[in-house]
Design a protein around this motif. Structure first.
Motif, PDB file in Angstrom:
ATOM      1  N   ILE A 103       0.861  -1.183   0.000  1.00  0.00           N
ATOM      2  CA  ILE A 103       0.000   0.000   0.000  1.00  0.00           C
ATOM      3  C   ILE A 103       0.897   1.232   0.000  1.00  0.00           C
ATOM      4  N   ARG A 104       0.647   2.138  -0.934  1.00  0.00           N
ATOM      5  CA  ARG A 104       1.410   3.388  -0.993  1.00  0.00           C
ATOM      6  C   ARG A 104       0.445   4.557  -0.857  1.00  0.00           C
ATOM      7  N   VAL A 105       0.739   5.412   0.122  1.00  0.00           N
ATOM      8  CA  VAL A 105      -0.075   6.600   0.386  1.00  0.00           C
ATOM      9  C   VAL A 105       0.830   7.815   0.221  1.00  0.00           C
ATOM     10  N   THR A 106       0.427   8.751  -0.647  1.00  0.00           N
ATOM     11  CA  THR A 106       1.281   9.896  -0.954  1.00  0.00           C
ATOM     12  C   THR A 106       0.480  11.187  -0.886  1.00  0.00           C
ATOM     13  N   ASP A 107       1.001  12.138  -0.137  1.00  0.00           N
ATOM     14  CA  ASP A 107       0.436  13.491  -0.109  1.00  0.00           C
ATOM     15  C   ASP A 107      -1.052  13.469   0.258  1.00  0.00           C
ATOM     16  N   VAL A 108      -1.350  12.873   1.395  1.00  0.00           N
ATOM     17  CA  VAL A 108      -2.725  12.852   1.902  1.00  0.00           C
ATOM     18  C   VAL A 108      -2.755  13.598   3.231  1.00  0.00           C
ATOM     19  N   LYS A 109      -3.657  14.513   3.364  1.00  0.00           N
ATOM     20  CA  LYS A 109      -3.809  15.292   4.584  1.00  0.00           C
ATOM     21  C   LYS A 109      -5.024  14.771   5.341  1.00  0.00           C
ATOM     22  N   GLY A 110      -4.739  14.075   6.420  1.00  0.00           N
ATOM     23  CA  GLY A 110      -5.824  13.464   7.174  1.00  0.00           C
ATOM     24  C   GLY A 110      -6.078  12.050   6.691  1.00  0.00           C
ATOM     25  N   PHE A 111      -5.125  11.134   6.967  1.00  0.00           N
ATOM     26  CA  PHE A 111      -5.247   9.742   6.510  1.00  0.00           C
ATOM     27  C   PHE A 111      -5.276   8.816   7.709  1.00  0.00           C
ATOM     28  N   THR A 112      -6.253   7.903   7.708  1.00  0.00           N
ATOM     29  CA  THR A 112      -6.353   6.882   8.743  1.00  0.00           C
ATOM     30  C   THR A 112      -6.517   5.513   8.097  1.00  0.00           C
ATOM     31  N   ILE A 113      -5.739   4.546   8.595  1.00  0.00           N
ATOM     32  CA  ILE A 113      -5.951   3.143   8.233  1.00  0.00           C
ATOM     33  C   ILE A 113      -6.068   2.368   9.536  1.00  0.00           C
ATOM     34  N   ALA A 114      -7.063   1.479   9.623  1.00  0.00           N
ATOM     35  CA  ALA A 114      -7.360   0.855  10.907  1.00  0.00           C
ATOM     36  C   ALA A 114      -8.031  -0.494  10.741  1.00  0.00           C
ATOM     37  N   ASP A 115      -7.855  -1.336  11.747  1.00  0.00           N
ATOM     38  CA  ASP A 115      -8.686  -2.526  11.953  1.00  0.00           C
ATOM     39  C   ASP A 115      -8.572  -3.538  10.828  1.00  0.00           C
ATOM     40  N   GLY A 123       7.747  -5.752  -1.324  1.00  0.00           N
ATOM     41  CA  GLY A 123       8.447  -4.615  -0.737  1.00  0.00           C
ATOM     42  C   GLY A 123       7.851  -4.275   0.608  1.00  0.00           C
ATOM     43  N   ASP A 124       7.878  -2.994   0.974  1.00  0.00           N
ATOM     44  CA  ASP A 124       7.287  -2.559   2.238  1.00  0.00           C
ATOM     45  C   ASP A 124       5.788  -2.849   2.234  1.00  0.00           C
ATOM     46  N   LEU A 125       5.227  -3.083   3.417  1.00  0.00           N
ATOM     47  CA  LEU A 125       3.798  -3.382   3.466  1.00  0.00           C
ATOM     48  C   LEU A 125       2.954  -2.126   3.290  1.00  0.00           C
ATOM     49  N   ILE A 126       3.219  -1.084   4.073  1.00  0.00           N
ATOM     50  CA  ILE A 126       2.529   0.190   3.842  1.00  0.00           C
ATOM     51  C   ILE A 126       3.523   1.322   4.015  1.00  0.00           C
ATOM     52  N   LYS A 127       3.645   2.154   2.985  1.00  0.00           N
ATOM     53  CA  LYS A 127       4.476   3.348   3.033  1.00  0.00           C
ATOM     54  C   LYS A 127       3.574   4.569   2.909  1.00  0.00           C
ATOM     55  N   ILE A 128       3.710   5.466   3.878  1.00  0.00           N
ATOM     56  CA  ILE A 128       2.914   6.699   3.897  1.00  0.00           C
ATOM     57  C   ILE A 128       3.898   7.847   3.751  1.00  0.00           C
ATOM     58  N   ASN A 129       3.869   8.516   2.622  1.00  0.00           N
ATOM     59  CA  ASN A 129       4.899   9.475   2.249  1.00  0.00           C
ATOM     60  C   ASN A 129       4.323  10.889   2.148  1.00  0.00           C
ATOM     61  N   ASN A 130       5.061  11.844   2.719  1.00  0.00           N
ATOM     62  CA  ASN A 130       4.740  13.264   2.525  1.00  0.00           C
ATOM     63  C   ASN A 130       3.275  13.564   2.857  1.00  0.00           C
ATOM     64  N   SER A 131       2.828  13.045   3.985  1.00  0.00           N
ATOM     65  CA  SER A 131       1.442  13.215   4.411  1.00  0.00           C
ATOM     66  C   SER A 131       1.418  13.803   5.816  1.00  0.00           C
ATOM     67  N   ARG A 132       0.246  14.223   6.245  1.00  0.00           N
ATOM     68  CA  ARG A 132       0.139  14.782   7.588  1.00  0.00           C
ATOM     69  C   ARG A 132      -1.161  14.336   8.247  1.00  0.00           C
ATOM     70  N   ASP A 133      -1.160  14.429   9.581  1.00  0.00           N
ATOM     71  CA  ASP A 133      -2.313  13.988  10.366  1.00  0.00           C
ATOM     72  C   ASP A 133      -2.661  12.546  10.008  1.00  0.00           C
ATOM     73  N   VAL A 134      -1.669  11.687  10.243  1.00  0.00           N
ATOM     74  CA  VAL A 134      -1.740  10.275   9.877  1.00  0.00           C
ATOM     75  C   VAL A 134      -2.029   9.438  11.118  1.00  0.00           C
ATOM     76  N   VAL A 135      -2.968   8.504  11.005  1.00  0.00           N
ATOM     77  CA  VAL A 135      -3.277   7.570  12.081  1.00  0.00           C
ATOM     78  C   VAL A 135      -3.207   6.147  11.527  1.00  0.00           C
ATOM     79  N   VAL A 136      -2.392   5.319  12.173  1.00  0.00           N
ATOM     80  CA  VAL A 136      -2.339   3.888  11.872  1.00  0.00           C
ATOM     81  C   VAL A 136      -2.739   3.171  13.153  1.00  0.00           C
ATOM     82  N   ARG A 137      -3.876   2.495  13.121  1.00  0.00           N
ATOM     83  CA  ARG A 137      -4.451   1.972  14.359  1.00  0.00           C
ATOM     84  C   ARG A 137      -4.922   0.529  14.170  1.00  0.00           C
ATOM     85  N   ASN A 138      -4.563  -0.311  15.118  1.00  0.00           N
ATOM     86  CA  ASN A 138      -5.019  -1.703  15.112  1.00  0.00           C
ATOM     87  C   ASN A 138      -4.737  -2.356  13.763  1.00  0.00           C
TER      88      ASN A 138
END
Length: 427
Positions: A103-115, A123-138
């Motif tokens: 999973i690739r996440v790029t330039d997202v403002k307010g991103f949550t992945i959960a549950d 490669g990497d499982l999830i890369k979150i790049n150049n983003s803000r207000d990021v929540v990775v939960r459960n």
């Protein structure tokens, strides 16, 4: 006219539902304008939907097993991707044929992945790049085999701002299970990581809190690194109320990018915490137990790179400064883990223990002290002679607590590691 518009809207929304197998709504309780749900078998629709997402969208992946090549989300605001539990919604990337991440996440403002659980990307499982207000939960992010065929990072926010990682589990990474890099303001809490080279790594990141975590059965439990050639200098990291234990696993970092002088290939099996070239660090109220090469190592960039001085700039300084270590529970087993004897840094730690124990009968069969400081200070840069010029501050009770390993002189007859802790005791 009003009835014609109503009929048109109904037809349009029916078409959307037919395509997505979903139940969209105007807004949910969390304030998302669009809510979409999918179930296993909808993989191709999910891929297309994520590529065409609009701002303020919540995507629910219902319980079951999903198979993906890769997923991408970019240039959006206020996005939620959630499942129905890490043991219920499972995303499998073992068939990945392209892309550097599952999973690739790029330039997202307010991103949550959960549950949910994500597993077995190339490669990497999830890369979150150049983003803000990021929540990775459960989120459980794992590879079934812990070796160099695994991707580098399981959970990988980089160059972000305001990151929260909580209640997550990472396993099998050939670099770091939970990695926060070149980021400003991050919290890692209530997470677990096992069978990674590093359980968790905070790298070139500022203003981070790491607490209430358990990192175990990795090569190294917890790393705080500053490396050269990156976008920012890190610092101001606090780690407390964590349980770092039994990190004695072999180092299986990839050769090349992960195993070079600046990678986690330098982490000796048996390392609880390693602070490398990082400054303004507080490590307190942790249980650091049965990491049988070193509870805590404080190392400079010179320990792994004899050209570190040439790389000094606004984003990198190789000497750790303003390190506070206090009120931790430190315990170590009776011998080095077997993989340490085959590792280049592990061999140095063994040599330090042997040198100290050769100094007198009172040291016979003693373990290496809990805290190993490589002894490289800013004196090397300014030809100074100050004692503890970099404010290494240690307040730990008990015996066998500290060694200044004098590592720059290890190959010389003048090599003299010392356990004199007084210059480094907190005032």
């Amino acid at each position: 006219m009003r009835s014609i518009y109503a009929i048109a809207f109904f037809v349009a929304m029916s078409a959307v539902c037919l395509f997505y197998s979903c139940k969209p709504s105007i807004a949910d309780k969390d304030g998302y304008k669009t809510v979409i749900s999918f179930e296993p078998g909808d993989e191709s629709k999910i891929v297309e939907t994520l590529l065409a997402l609009e701002d303020s969208t919540s995507v629910l992946l219902k319980q079951g097993l999903y198979h993906f090549d890769n997923l991408s989300i970019a240039q959006l605001k206020h996005i939620l991707i959630k499942g129905e539990g890490h043991d219920k919604t499972i995303l499998d990337f073992s068939g990945q044929s392209q892309g550097g991440e599952g999973i690739r996440v790029t330039d997202v403002k307010g991103f949550t992945i959960a549950d949910m659980a994500i597993r077995d990307s190339k490669g990497d499982l999830i890369k979150i790049n150049n983003s803000r207000d990021v929540v990775v939960r459960n989120l459980h992010a794992t590879w079934k085999t812990a070796d160099s065929s695994s991707g580098g990072y399981a959970i990988y926010p980089v160059m972000c701002k305001n990151v929260l990682i909580e209640n997550c589990y990472a396993e099998g990474s050939s670099d770091a299970g939970i990695y926060v890099g070149q980021t400003d303001s991050a919290i890692v809490r209530n997470c677990k990581a096992a069978k990674n080279v590093a359980g968790c790594e905070i790298e070139n990141t500022t203003n981070a809190l790491v607490y209430d975590n358990e990192f175990y059965n990795n090569t190294a439990g917890f790393l705080i690194f500053d490396l050269p050639g990156l976008s920012q200098r890190g610092g101001h990291i606090k780690a407390y109320n964590n349980y770092f234990h039994d990190n004695n696993f072999r180092n299986f970092a990839k050769s090349g990018s992960f195993g070079t002088a600046w990678g986690v290939g330098n982490a000796s099996p048996g390392s609880g915490v390693i602070i490398l070239a990082a400054s303004h660090i507080e490590l307190y109220d942790n249980r650091i137990i049965n990491n049988n090469s070193s509870c805590i190592s404080i190392a400079s960039g010179f320990a792994v790179d004899d050209k570190a001085a040439e790389k000094i700039n606004d984003h990198y300084f190789p000497v750790p400064q303003h390190i506070k270590i206090y009120n931790n529970t430190l315990e170590m087993g009776n011998e080095f883990p077997a993989p340490a004897y085959e590792h280049h840094i592990g061999k140095l730690l063994v040599a330090i223990e042997q040198k100290l124990n050769a100094g007198g009968a009172q040291r016979t069969n003693k373990r290496i002290p809990f805290i190993m400081y490589d002894g490289v200070s800013t004196n090397i840069l300014n030809k100074g002679t100050a004692v503890n010029p970099d404010s290494i501050c240690i307040q730990q009770t008990g015996s066998n607590v500290f060694v200044n390993a004098d590592m720059l002189n290890m190959s010389k007859s003048s090599w003299h590691p010392t356990m004199e802790i007084a210059p480094y005791s907190c005032k």
